[in-house]
Each structure stands twice: as structure tokens, then as C-alpha cells.
Scaffold this motif. Structure first.
Motif, PDB file in Angstrom:
ATOM      1  N   VAL A 210      28.227  56.329  37.299  1.00 25.43           N
ATOM      2  CA  VAL A 210      29.711  56.844  37.314  1.00 25.43           C
ATOM      3  C   VAL A 210      29.579  58.126  36.586  1.00 25.43           C
ATOM      4  O   VAL A 210      29.402  58.126  35.384  1.00 25.43           O
ATOM      5  CB  VAL A 210      30.325  55.702  36.868  1.00 25.43           C
ATOM      6  N   GLU A 211      30.022  59.215  37.116  1.00 29.12           N
ATOM      7  CA  GLU A 211      30.449  60.541  36.556  1.00 29.12           C
ATOM      8  C   GLU A 211      31.737  60.899  36.451  1.00 29.12           C
ATOM      9  O   GLU A 211      32.216  61.480  37.830  1.00 29.12           O
ATOM     10  CB  GLU A 211      29.128  61.375  37.151  1.00 29.12           C
TER      11      GLU A 211
ATOM     12  N   VAL B 133      38.570  60.257  34.181  1.00 28.76           N
ATOM     13  CA  VAL B 133      37.260  60.891  33.822  1.00 28.76           C
ATOM     14  C   VAL B 133      36.385  59.919  33.029  1.00 28.76           C
ATOM     15  O   VAL B 133      35.808  60.058  32.055  1.00 28.76           O
ATOM     16  CB  VAL B 133      37.479  62.046  32.682  1.00 28.76           C
ATOM     17  N   VAL B 134      36.098  58.701  33.713  1.00 30.14           N
ATOM     18  CA  VAL B 134      35.248  57.745  33.470  1.00 30.14           C
ATOM     19  C   VAL B 134      33.775  57.945  33.859  1.00 30.14           C
ATOM     20  O   VAL B 134      33.448  58.115  34.828  1.00 30.14           O
ATOM     21  CB  VAL B 134      35.643  56.167  33.995  1.00 30.14           C
TER      22      VAL B 134
ATOM     23  N   VAL C 197      36.072  49.102  40.394  1.00 31.38           N
ATOM     24  CA  VAL C 197      35.370  48.143  41.345  1.00 31.38           C
ATOM     25  C   VAL C 197      35.544  48.750  42.953  1.00 31.38           C
ATOM     26  O   VAL C 197      34.595  48.641  43.716  1.00 31.38           O
ATOM     27  CB  VAL C 197      35.601  46.613  41.198  1.00 31.38           C
ATOM     28  N   HIS C 198      36.831  48.718  43.241  1.00 34.21           N
ATOM     29  CA  HIS C 198      37.060  49.388  44.609  1.00 34.21           C
ATOM     30  C   HIS C 198      36.353  50.618  44.945  1.00 34.21           C
ATOM     31  O   HIS C 198      36.011  50.965  46.049  1.00 34.21           O
ATOM     32  CB  HIS C 198      38.622  49.305  44.871  1.00 34.21           C
ATOM     33  N   ILE C 199      36.324  51.587  43.858  1.00 32.50           N
ATOM     34  CA  ILE C 199      35.660  52.743  44.340  1.00 32.50           C
ATOM     35  C   ILE C 199      34.112  52.535  44.527  1.00 32.50           C
ATOM     36  O   ILE C 199      33.552  53.117  45.575  1.00 32.50           O
ATOM     37  CB  ILE C 199      36.028  53.742  42.918  1.00 32.50           C
ATOM     38  N   LEU C 200      33.625  51.727  43.480  1.00 32.26           N
ATOM     39  CA  LEU C 200      32.118  51.451  43.752  1.00 32.26           C
ATOM     40  C   LEU C 200      31.710  50.599  45.089  1.00 32.26           C
ATOM     41  O   LEU C 200      30.690  50.858  45.472  1.00 32.26           O
ATOM     42  CB  LEU C 200      31.717  50.334  42.452  1.00 32.26           C
TER      43      LEU C 200
ATOM     44  N   GLY D 258      35.073  63.281  40.674  1.00 32.38           N
ATOM     45  CA  GLY D 258      33.999  62.657  39.928  1.00 32.38           C
ATOM     46  C   GLY D 258      33.162  62.007  41.180  1.00 32.38           C
ATOM     47  O   GLY D 258      33.502  62.270  42.301  1.00 32.38           O
ATOM     48  N   ARG D 259      32.100  61.300  40.855  1.00 32.58           N
ATOM     49  CA  ARG D 259      31.298  60.829  41.938  1.00 32.58           C
ATOM     50  C   ARG D 259      30.669  59.533  41.148  1.00 32.58           C
ATOM     51  O   ARG D 259      30.649  59.427  40.125  1.00 32.58           O
ATOM     52  CB  ARG D 259      30.224  61.568  42.406  1.00 32.58           C
ATOM     53  N   ALA D 260      30.296  58.566  42.437  1.00 27.25           N
ATOM     54  CA  ALA D 260      29.684  57.386  41.852  1.00 27.25           C
ATOM     55  C   ALA D 260      28.478  57.056  42.846  1.00 27.25           C
ATOM     56  O   ALA D 260      28.472  57.260  44.004  1.00 27.25           O
ATOM     57  CB  ALA D 260      30.613  55.942  41.979  1.00 27.25           C
ATOM     58  N   GLN D 261      27.532  56.505  42.278  1.00 23.47           N
ATOM     59  CA  GLN D 261      26.172  56.121  43.237  1.00 23.47           C
ATOM     60  C   GLN D 261      25.861  54.845  42.861  1.00 23.47           C
ATOM     61  O   GLN D 261      25.550  54.427  41.944  1.00 23.47           O
ATOM     62  CB  GLN D 261      25.165  57.189  42.798  1.00 23.47           C
ATOM     63  N   ILE D 262      25.198  54.178  43.977  1.00 27.73           N
ATOM     64  CA  ILE D 262      24.516  52.632  43.851  1.00 27.73           C
ATOM     65  C   ILE D 262      23.079  53.012  44.387  1.00 27.73           C
ATOM     66  O   ILE D 262      22.853  53.224  45.367  1.00 27.73           O
ATOM     67  CB  ILE D 262      25.264  51.753  44.716  1.00 27.73           C
ATOM     68  N   GLU D 263      22.240  52.964  43.574  1.00 25.04           N
ATOM     69  CA  GLU D 263      20.884  52.973  43.524  1.00 25.04           C
ATOM     70  C   GLU D 263      20.623  54.447  44.238  1.00 25.04           C
ATOM     71  O   GLU D 263      19.941  54.418  45.262  1.00 25.04           O
ATOM     72  CB  GLU D 263      20.309  52.050  44.212  1.00 25.04           C
TER      73      GLU D 263
END
Length: 329
Positions: A11-12, A26-27, A51-54, A63-68
Motif C-alpha cells: 500500500v503506497e 496517505v496510508v 479493505v474495499h480498495i484492496l 496512491g496505489r495498492a498491489q496484491i502479489e
């Protein structure tokens, strides 16, 4: 020197705003493969929004989030393939049986029939629902439904399990069983597990705990690290009456007040307790001192106790519907 493992979840600088309300500010954090990671905070802190973003249901504003390694916005299908998610709101179809709910989920994710049957049998055994396989979901208790939802998330090839308040509303025994299943599944299947909760006692066994409030991360460390860095002994005092409370506040102030009317003071050193008793011992009904714990860590960081609150309306906006996993708003 061996290379560092890539994060299972990254999570960036995630931000999300609902009108004038800043839900996430900005988490940023990483969750390593195989970790048990807890997001600890009161309802309305931003946990469910994250959680809903992930889960690729909600888009971040920044920002951005990545799963694997897969971006949840640019590669939502690939991210979902690696995810198992249990939301706060029930998402089972209560018109189907226990087995049919699991079978339908496997079909949606394209799990081959033979493999799907084997995994269903395995998961029914793990969550102790094998004897209930032909029962309609509407006949199950709340705890059994939660166990079924956890089993359902692992019918496909999920590598990351995210659970949003999985034990809310359950009795203590059911809550303990849920955490036992999660620990067993993590060790047997090498899962990365992210859990949100507002029950402090539930995160003592996690590898890392992220304390979040008002959309911001206040601290992130192991339970032992948090206690060492932020824990303080806290004195709880119950004044005899309103007049006594006024005199105590005028003399010592108070760090916070609990829902049951106790005044909190920190740090509660031996010298402070002795001084307090000498000046106001006759004005209190009782008192108790708590040694450093995750509860006192939370109090130290936020100035208030962690307690049940109604979920923020926006945190309830996005959830899987009760009928076949449809999205509802």
C-alpha cells in the motif's frame, strides 16, 4: 546476502475522500508473505475503506495498492484471483445450502470440478461444518456463517486472505474458534492474512499491528514493539460523586474518560499513585492500574479508549450483496 522477499500486499500513499471527509490520509505499508497483519482501530477509522480498495471494489483518490505485484486498479482481475475476502456484511446466499455456496464460488473462479470437490471437503473439515453440508445457510448461527465465509474464500487459489471485522457480533467462544481456524489455515496453506478489528485482545498473536485512526497510521510494529515504544501504565479512577470528580479534575486533569465514568491518568508511576491517594483517596470509589498493554498503547496514541462504535455510513456503502455476491450500493 539473500534478496528481500517481495511484499504480498503493498500500500503506497493511498488516500480516499468522501466529500469533505478524509477517510484515508496517505496510508502506506507492506505486508510480507506469510505474515499475520492486523489493522486495529475503532469503526470509522478507515479500515473498511482500505479493505474495499484492496478488494478492487473502491478506487483510491491517490496512491496505489498491489496484491502479489498486481495493481488493484490496473489489474483488478489478477488481483482478485489471489485474494480471499470476508467482508463485514454477510455475503452468503441463504437460499443455498452450505455445500452449494462453496460449489458456486468455486465455479465462479473457474476451479475444475474434481479439484473443487476436493477443496470443498477439505474446507468443510477445517471449519467443522461437514455435518452441516446439506443445511440451508439461513439455518446456521452467526458463528457458523462466518466460518463458512472463511472456507469459501479458500476454494480458489487465494494467497492473501483479508477479513474485515470477522468476529464482530459473535460471542467470545465463537470469536476464539474463528481465530483458531485462521491460525491453522495460515500455517497449513502459507497464507498472508490481513485482519481488521476493534477488539484489542485479538491482535496479541499477530506478527505486526497497524494502529489506525481518523484515516491515518499512528503506529506500526509487532505487539511487543508497540508496547515498548508507546506503552504506559494507566490509572483508572472512579470518583465518589460529581463534586469529587470536579476537584480531581481541577487538581490533576485527566488523560481521558471511559464509557463507565472512570477518569484515566498516565503515566501512572508509583510516585503519581501515591500522590493521588494522599490528596484524593477519600474522594474515589475505587481505582485500578493497568500495566503497559496494547490497550494502553492505543490510549497513549489517541487519548481515548478503543470501544465499539457504529460503523461510519460510508464504510458500509460498498459490500457484497446477500444474493450471489452482487455488488450493492
Amino acid at each position: 546476502m539473500s534478496p528481500a522477499k517481495a511484499a504480498s500486499v503493498r500500500v503506497e500513499a493511498i488516500s480516499k475522500r468522501y466529500g469533505r471527509v478524509l477517510a484515508l490520509d496517505v496510508v502506506s505499508f507492506d505486508v510480507e508473505p506469510g505474515q499475520f497483519f492486523a489493522l486495529l482501530g475503532p469503526n470509522g477509522a478507515g479500515k473498511s475503506t482500505l479493505v474495499h480498495i484492496l478488494a478492487t471494489i473502491l478506487r483510491p483518490d491517490g496512491g496505489r495498492a498491489q496484491i502479489e505485484g498486481h495493481d488493484v486498479v490496473r489489474e483488478p482481475v489478477e488481483a482478485r484471483r489471489r485474494l480471499g475476502v470476508v467482508f463485514q456484511e454477510p455475503s452468503l446466499d441463504d437460499r443455498l445450502t452450505v455445500y452449494e455456496n462453496l460449489d458456486f464460488h468455486g465455479m465462479v473462479y473457474g476451479v475444475p470440478r474434481k479439484l473443487r470437490r476436493r477443496r470443498i471437503e477439505e474446507m468443510l473439515d477445517v471449519v467443522e461444518l461437514a455435518d452441516w453440508r446439506e443445511r440451508f445457510v439461513r439455518t446456521l448461527s452467526s458463528g457458523m456463517k462466518r466460518r463458512l465465509e472463511i472456507a469459501r474464500t479458500l476454494i480458489h487459489d487465494a494467497r492473501v486472505l483479508i477479513l474485515d471485522e470477522p468476529t464482530v457480533g459473535l460471542d467470545a467462544q465463537s470469536r476464539g474458534r474463528i481465530w483458531g481456524y485462521l491460525e491453522r489455515l495460515r500455517s497449513e496453506r502459507s497464507l498472508t492474512v490481513i485482519v481488521t478489528t476493534h477488539y484489542i485482545e485479538e491482535v496479541e498473536g499477530c506478527d505486526r499491528v497497524c494502529i489506525i485512526d481518523h484515516g491515518s497510521i499512528l503506529a506500526l510494529d509487532s505487539p511487543a514493539g508497540l508496547k515498548a515504544a508507546h506503552g504506559e501504565a494507566v490509572l483508572k479512577v472512579w470518583p465518589r460523586d460529581a463534586e469529587a470528580e470536579t476537584m480531581i479534575r481541577d487538581d490533576f486533569g485527566a488523560a481521558a474518560e471511559t464509557p463507565d465514568g472512570a477518569l484515566l491518568f498516565k503515566p501512572a508511576t508509583d510516585a503519581f499513585v501515591d500522590r493521588f491517594l494522599a490528596r484524593h483517596g477519600a474522594r474515589i470509589q475505587r481505582m485500578a492500574r493497568s500495566e503497559p498493554s496494547l490497550e494502553t498503547v492505543f490510549l497513549s496514541l489517541t487519548g481515548r479508549e478503543l470501544r465499539d462504535q457504529a460503523a461510519a455510513p460510508r464504510e458500509r456503502t460498498y459490500a457484497f450483496g446477500r444474493r450471489g455476491g452482487e455488488h450493492t450500493r
